[in-house]
Design an enzyme around this catalytic site. Structure first.
Site, PDB file in Angstrom:
ATOM      1  N   ARG A 158     -22.318   4.056  57.294  1.00  0.00           N
ATOM      2  CA  ARG A 158     -23.354   3.301  58.242  1.00  0.00           C
ATOM      3  C   ARG A 158     -23.815   2.156  57.319  1.00  0.00           C
ATOM      4  O   ARG A 158     -24.486   2.143  56.337  1.00  0.00           O
ATOM      5  CB  ARG A 158     -24.215   4.357  58.421  1.00  0.00           C
ATOM      6  CG  ARG A 158     -25.219   3.934  59.326  1.00  0.00           C
ATOM      7  CD  ARG A 158     -26.178   5.098  59.831  1.00  0.00           C
ATOM      8  NE  ARG A 158     -27.361   4.583  60.932  1.00  0.00           N
ATOM      9  CZ  ARG A 158     -28.174   5.380  61.167  1.00  0.00           C
ATOM     10  NH1 ARG A 158     -28.421   6.646  60.787  1.00  0.00           N
ATOM     11  NH2 ARG A 158     -29.278   4.977  61.957  1.00  0.00           N
TER      12      ARG A 158
ATOM     13  N   HIS B 100     -32.550   6.209  72.180  1.00  0.00           N
ATOM     14  CA  HIS B 100     -32.272   4.674  71.981  1.00  0.00           C
ATOM     15  C   HIS B 100     -31.015   4.410  72.837  1.00  0.00           C
ATOM     16  O   HIS B 100     -30.881   3.536  73.569  1.00  0.00           O
ATOM     17  CB  HIS B 100     -32.066   4.247  70.701  1.00  0.00           C
ATOM     18  CG  HIS B 100     -31.971   2.757  70.396  1.00  0.00           C
ATOM     19  ND1 HIS B 100     -32.829   1.742  70.301  1.00  0.00           N
ATOM     20  CD2 HIS B 100     -30.852   2.034  70.361  1.00  0.00           C
ATOM     21  CE1 HIS B 100     -32.499   0.586  70.287  1.00  0.00           C
ATOM     22  NE2 HIS B 100     -31.044   0.703  70.224  1.00  0.00           N
ATOM     23  N   GLU B 101     -29.829   5.193  72.381  1.00  0.00           N
ATOM     24  CA  GLU B 101     -28.607   4.923  73.173  1.00  0.00           C
ATOM     25  C   GLU B 101     -28.553   5.009  74.558  1.00  0.00           C
ATOM     26  O   GLU B 101     -28.017   4.661  75.411  1.00  0.00           O
ATOM     27  CB  GLU B 101     -27.506   5.637  72.196  1.00  0.00           C
ATOM     28  CG  GLU B 101     -27.330   5.426  70.816  1.00  0.00           C
ATOM     29  CD  GLU B 101     -27.250   3.996  70.592  1.00  0.00           C
ATOM     30  OE1 GLU B 101     -26.881   3.202  71.188  1.00  0.00           O
ATOM     31  OE2 GLU B 101     -27.801   3.908  69.363  1.00  0.00           O
TER      32      GLU B 101
ATOM     33  N   GLU C 214     -31.641  -5.073  72.707  1.00  0.00           N
ATOM     34  CA  GLU C 214     -32.006  -4.154  71.692  1.00  0.00           C
ATOM     35  C   GLU C 214     -33.699  -4.062  71.701  1.00  0.00           C
ATOM     36  O   GLU C 214     -34.163  -2.684  71.514  1.00  0.00           O
ATOM     37  CB  GLU C 214     -31.618  -4.606  70.226  1.00  0.00           C
ATOM     38  CG  GLU C 214     -30.178  -4.732  70.086  1.00  0.00           C
ATOM     39  CD  GLU C 214     -29.591  -2.959  70.144  1.00  0.00           C
ATOM     40  OE1 GLU C 214     -30.272  -2.190  70.295  1.00  0.00           O
ATOM     41  OE2 GLU C 214     -28.171  -3.017  70.100  1.00  0.00           O
TER      42      GLU C 214
ATOM     43  N   GLY D  65     -25.575   3.397  63.625  1.00  0.00           N
ATOM     44  CA  GLY D  65     -26.298   4.853  63.868  1.00  0.00           C
ATOM     45  C   GLY D  65     -25.800   5.056  65.375  1.00  0.00           C
ATOM     46  O   GLY D  65     -25.327   6.478  65.408  1.00  0.00           O
ATOM     47  N   GLY D  66     -25.544   4.195  66.283  1.00  0.00           N
ATOM     48  CA  GLY D  66     -24.927   4.764  67.601  1.00  0.00           C
ATOM     49  C   GLY D  66     -24.620   3.492  68.292  1.00  0.00           C
ATOM     50  O   GLY D  66     -24.934   2.253  68.059  1.00  0.00           O
TER      51      GLY D  66
ATOM     52  N   TYR E 146     -34.941  -5.894  67.340  1.00  0.00           N
ATOM     53  CA  TYR E 146     -35.281  -4.606  67.746  1.00  0.00           C
ATOM     54  C   TYR E 146     -36.724  -4.259  67.926  1.00  0.00           C
ATOM     55  O   TYR E 146     -37.182  -4.379  68.895  1.00  0.00           O
ATOM     56  CB  TYR E 146     -34.839  -3.646  66.910  1.00  0.00           C
ATOM     57  CG  TYR E 146     -33.281  -3.353  67.006  1.00  0.00           C
ATOM     58  CD1 TYR E 146     -32.792  -1.990  67.497  1.00  0.00           C
ATOM     59  CD2 TYR E 146     -32.269  -4.330  66.463  1.00  0.00           C
ATOM     60  CE1 TYR E 146     -31.216  -1.845  67.449  1.00  0.00           C
ATOM     61  CE2 TYR E 146     -31.003  -3.929  66.471  1.00  0.00           C
ATOM     62  CZ  TYR E 146     -30.447  -2.822  66.986  1.00  0.00           C
ATOM     63  OH  TYR E 146     -28.925  -2.553  67.178  1.00  0.00           O
TER      64      TYR E 146
ATOM     65  N   GLU F 281     -23.885   2.043  72.406  1.00  0.00           N
ATOM     66  CA  GLU F 281     -24.122   2.764  73.677  1.00  0.00           C
ATOM     67  C   GLU F 281     -22.958   2.531  74.758  1.00  0.00           C
ATOM     68  O   GLU F 281     -23.285   2.384  75.946  1.00  0.00           O
ATOM     69  CB  GLU F 281     -25.631   1.909  74.271  1.00  0.00           C
ATOM     70  CG  GLU F 281     -25.084   0.313  74.331  1.00  0.00           C
ATOM     71  CD  GLU F 281     -25.391  -0.414  72.929  1.00  0.00           C
ATOM     72  OE1 GLU F 281     -25.425  -1.794  73.190  1.00  0.00           O
ATOM     73  OE2 GLU F 281     -25.526   0.124  71.948  1.00  0.00           O
TER      74      GLU F 281
ATOM     75  N   GLY G 195     -16.652  -2.540  69.300  1.00  0.00           N
ATOM     76  CA  GLY G 195     -16.529  -3.507  69.784  1.00  0.00           C
ATOM     77  C   GLY G 195     -17.647  -4.810  70.022  1.00  0.00           C
ATOM     78  O   GLY G 195     -17.309  -5.835  69.605  1.00  0.00           O
ATOM     79  N   GLN G 196     -19.029  -4.179  69.637  1.00  0.00           N
ATOM     80  CA  GLN G 196     -20.161  -5.255  69.574  1.00  0.00           C
ATOM     81  C   GLN G 196     -20.166  -6.010  68.211  1.00  0.00           C
ATOM     82  O   GLN G 196     -19.783  -5.248  67.164  1.00  0.00           O
ATOM     83  CB  GLN G 196     -21.112  -4.586  69.869  1.00  0.00           C
ATOM     84  CG  GLN G 196     -22.559  -5.339  70.211  1.00  0.00           C
ATOM     85  CD  GLN G 196     -23.790  -4.658  70.382  1.00  0.00           C
ATOM     86  OE1 GLN G 196     -24.059  -3.544  69.567  1.00  0.00           O
ATOM     87  NE2 GLN G 196     -24.580  -5.015  71.053  1.00  0.00           N
TER      88      GLN G 196
ATOM     89  N   HIS H  31     -30.128   2.296  76.698  1.00  0.00           N
ATOM     90  CA  HIS H  31     -29.299   1.274  76.805  1.00  0.00           C
ATOM     91  C   HIS H  31     -28.399   1.444  78.191  1.00  0.00           C
ATOM     92  O   HIS H  31     -27.988   0.402  78.563  1.00  0.00           O
ATOM     93  CB  HIS H  31     -28.124   1.340  75.538  1.00  0.00           C
ATOM     94  CG  HIS H  31     -28.564   0.436  74.530  1.00  0.00           C
ATOM     95  ND1 HIS H  31     -29.037  -0.825  74.576  1.00  0.00           N
ATOM     96  CD2 HIS H  31     -28.625   0.795  73.192  1.00  0.00           C
ATOM     97  CE1 HIS H  31     -29.387  -1.378  73.405  1.00  0.00           C
ATOM     98  NE2 HIS H  31     -28.992  -0.498  72.133  1.00  0.00           N
TER      99      HIS H  31
ATOM    100  N   PRO I 289     -19.713   2.826  61.607  1.00  0.00           N
ATOM    101  CA  PRO I 289     -20.686   1.624  60.811  1.00  0.00           C
ATOM    102  C   PRO I 289     -22.063   1.764  61.336  1.00  0.00           C
ATOM    103  O   PRO I 289     -22.991   0.855  60.729  1.00  0.00           O
ATOM    104  CB  PRO I 289     -19.839   0.476  61.107  1.00  0.00           C
ATOM    105  CG  PRO I 289     -19.133   0.662  62.280  1.00  0.00           C
ATOM    106  CD  PRO I 289     -18.809   1.874  62.326  1.00  0.00           C
TER     107      PRO I 289
ATOM    108  N   ASP J 298     -29.870 -18.251  63.454  1.00  0.00           N
ATOM    109  CA  ASP J 298     -29.735 -16.951  63.486  1.00  0.00           C
ATOM    110  C   ASP J 298     -30.897 -15.985  63.313  1.00  0.00           C
ATOM    111  O   ASP J 298     -31.715 -16.449  62.910  1.00  0.00           O
ATOM    112  CB  ASP J 298     -28.901 -16.690  61.964  1.00  0.00           C
ATOM    113  CG  ASP J 298     -27.446 -17.208  61.872  1.00  0.00           C
ATOM    114  OD1 ASP J 298     -26.837 -17.036  63.348  1.00  0.00           O
ATOM    115  OD2 ASP J 298     -27.028 -17.382  60.839  1.00  0.00           O
TER     116      ASP J 298
END
Length: 647
Positions: free
Chosen positions: A598, A340-341, A363, A313-314, A425, A316, A176-177, A344, A311, A417
């Site tokens: 990915r 990391h996840e 991030e 790595g992880g 990150y 959250e 969703g993100q 979050h 798509p 952007d």
């Protein structure tokens, strides 16, 4: 604080407040049932989300109740979404987000039809759905949307059985993100409009369904559908307000195995043993994270290892982190991803950036927290090395885009952007690491913990954390200036006070890299095997870019690069080989790109091929024509830009 019963006027005051506290005591389920928590809406200019059509200061969604059926034959999600609405007394309508949703009708909670209009499509944003709230007896407080998602919904990836490890059953997962969930859920899709939710999902047997909410008992057996296939219903609840992008679903032939009393992992049966071995440290990670920054407030922490088409790595998603299988190396050398996840659960899920231009609050803070967990679980050496790799990525980005490029600031105002993940990150993490080095770990940790506690289940902005640092971290205005807080957050480049990595972290590797660059001396195979993955990645990143076929063959022969089971290292090898038109690597690259979705790996490899003239462009187009249908929309979108691809 605990959530008492409130009048509509009192709740509306929270709706419009920019400072109201909306924390929840995880130990008071009765209070959560008595009234769903309403997180505040931030109304300052820097908190206005241009990526949504919603007007939350007029009318907003506070709760989503989904009743949906999964149809794998037609690649279709359909059913109803019941939305609880909080609105000003004079509000005549509510505006929702959609991207390709097929809406049949909208009613109020009593089943009475409500007029609605789907507005014109805006590229990259979707379509607004405006629903009238006017009823015969006043204003609707609940609306029911009868709809179906488009089979090509950007958030959803439908996989045929042959695209799974087991090869017998289809699979579905969502991502969703940032603003993709509006393609399968009609709601106000903005990180600053937090919502509780419930879902009842029906799926064909024998598939299991998991979501980013707490499962409510065993699945319900429903009998056969019109195709004679048995179906089951799965129910999930998330009673804490979350940003809508964190509503996630996966369905397939998956099994579960516990790790600890509140942790476990789902995966396809053929993948479960490897997945469980790789994430075996997760319960320990949760415990160490709690020691650092306070209680884990979500109940369980489970994970699902998805098929390789995922798509990222992880992701959250609360209580159910989604993971790529590409992190499985067999030796837990890439489990910083799990740390990391997990992190979050505090930064991102608990305290969320109100707008995507402040994504570093999600991030960057998480990347710092990840490194602290890695230090506790795997030791200081690994943590220092991984932090040094991150710092190296920052410098590479700054060299590429320019140290004064606007996109290298942490905060990105409207129309600017980010220069990439190394800024959002890694620079974000470097900022917090610098603060820790300047004020001391004890004081820094106390500040970060209070940040999580005082803003739990709320959105935040760069201005908010800046003021919080000035008030609660710096001892006085003079120290705030010395910490260069404003420069770090709002200005491009790297401030002069940046805490640089320990030069000794990669001393042995850097010496070997220098020897290779000077004389072609390749590290001994035994030395290579004794290095950590971070050390091997460091060496590969420092190999001179221009290599002959003979030099590449010697590297591969000595170090076993093509045979590695570590996908981070394999990616670096393939990227180097393709950049030098090394023909023996092409079949392996083709296989890798066909199996892995990915974006972190796929986009750069196609980009490298595209830069190699007619030779690389021909290979890239041939491979992409075959692999593109199997990629998630996130990956397709990024590669389409690289290759200038048009359907």
């Amino acid at each position: 604080m605990r959530s008492p019963m409130r009048s509509t006027a009192a709740v509306l005051a929270i709706l419009l407040s920019t400072t109201a506290c909306a924390t929840m005591d995880a130990q008071t389920p009765a209070a959560a049932q008595a009234e769903r928590l309403v997180a505040p809406i931030l109304t300052t200019p820097d908190a206005v989300d241009s990526a949504t059509f919603a007007q939350p200061q007029v009318a907003r969604v506070t709760h989503v109740d989904l009743d949906l059926a999964l149809d794998f034959e037609r690649k279709r999600v359909a059913g109803t979404a019941t939305l609880d609405i909080l609105a000003r007394e004079d509000a005549a309508q509510i505006v929702l987000d959609s991207n390709g949703l097929v809406i049949d009708r909208v009613t109020d909670g009593q089943g009475r039809a409500l007029p609605f209009e789907v507005g014109p499509r805006v590229d990259g944003k979707g379509e607004p759905v405006t629903v009238s709230l006017r009823t015969d007896d006043g204003q609707a407080r609940q609306i029911v949307i009868h709809y179906a998602a488009n089979p090509q919904a950007d958030a959803l990836q439908w996989l045929a059985s042959e695209q799974t490890a087991g090869g017998e059953h289809p699979f579905l997962f969502s991502q969703g993100q940032a603003i993709l969930n509006r393609s399968w859920i009609p709601t106000q899709d903005s990180p600053g409009i937090r919502q509780t939710w419930r879902a009842r999902i029906t799926a064909p047997e024998p598939l299991d369904v998991v979501m980013s909410g707490v499962a409510q008992g065993d699945p319900e057996t429903l009998g056969n559908d019109e195709n004679g296939q048995g179906r089951r219903a799965f129910t999930f609840v998330m009673d804490k307000p979350v940003p809508p992008y964190l509503i996630a679903i996966a369905a397939g032939d998956i099994d579960f195995r516990a790790i600890g009393p509140r942790t476990g992992v789902w995966a396809e049966p053929d993948m479960l043993d490897r997945a469980h071995h790789e994430v075996a440290d997760t319960e320990d990670m949760v415990e160490e994270a709690e020691k650092l920054y306070g209680p884990y407030r979500w109940g369980r922490y489970d994970m699902i290892v998805l098929p390789p088409a995922f798509p990222y790595g992880g992701m959250e998603n609360p209580v159910m982190t989604f993971l790529t299988p590409t992190f499985i190396a067999g030796d837990r050398s890439l489990t910083g991803l799990v740390a990391h996840e997990l992190a979050h659960s505090w930064s991102g899920n608990l305290v969320t950036n109100a707008v995507w231009g402040d994504g570093w609050l999600n991030e960057g803070v998480t990347s710092y927290f990840e490194n602290r967990i890695v230090e506790e679980i795997y030791g200081e050496t690994r943590a220092r090395q991984e932090a040094a790799l991150d710092y190296m990525a920052i410098l590479e980005t700054l060299d590429e885009v320019g140290r004064d490029a606007p996109g290298t600031a942490l905060h990105h105002p409207e129309g600017t952007d980010s220069a990439g993940s190394a800024i959002v990150y890694n620079k974000g993490a470097a900022f917090l690491r610098t603060l820790e080095s300047k004020v001391g770990r004890e004081r820094f940790d106390a500040w970060l913990r209070q940040w999580f506690d005082n803003h739990a289940f709320q959105p935040a902005t760069s201005n908010m954390i800046y003021e919080d640092m000035r008030t609660n971290l710096a001892r006085n205005a003079a120290e705030a200036e010395r910490l260069m807080l404003r420069e770090w957050i709002f200005e491009p480049g790297l401030p002069a006070n940046v805490a640089k990595p320990d030069p000794a972290a990669f001393a042995a590797v850097d010496s070997a890299s220098a020897a290779y660059a000077a004389s072609g001396t390749i590290p001994a195979a035994q030395t290579w095997r004794g290095w950590t993955s971070a050390e091997r990645q460091r060496f590969l990143r420092q190999v001179p870019r221009d290599r002959t076929a003979q030099q590449l063959a010697a590297l591969d022969r000595q170090l076993g690069l093509a045979a590695t089971g570590n996908n981070e290292e394999l990616f670096l090898w393939l990227d180097l080989a393709l950049a030098n038109r090394y023909a023996p690597a092409v079949p392996q690259a083709e296989s890798f790109l066909a199996e892995v979705g990915r974006a972190k790996f796929v986009r750069p490899l196609f980009g490298t091929l595209a830069e190699e003239g007619d030779w690389g462009a021909a290979i890239a187009k041939r491979i992409y024509a075959e692999t593109r249908p199997g990629y998630h929309a996130v990956t397709r979108g990024s590669v389409d830009k690289v290759l200038g691809w048009e359907e």
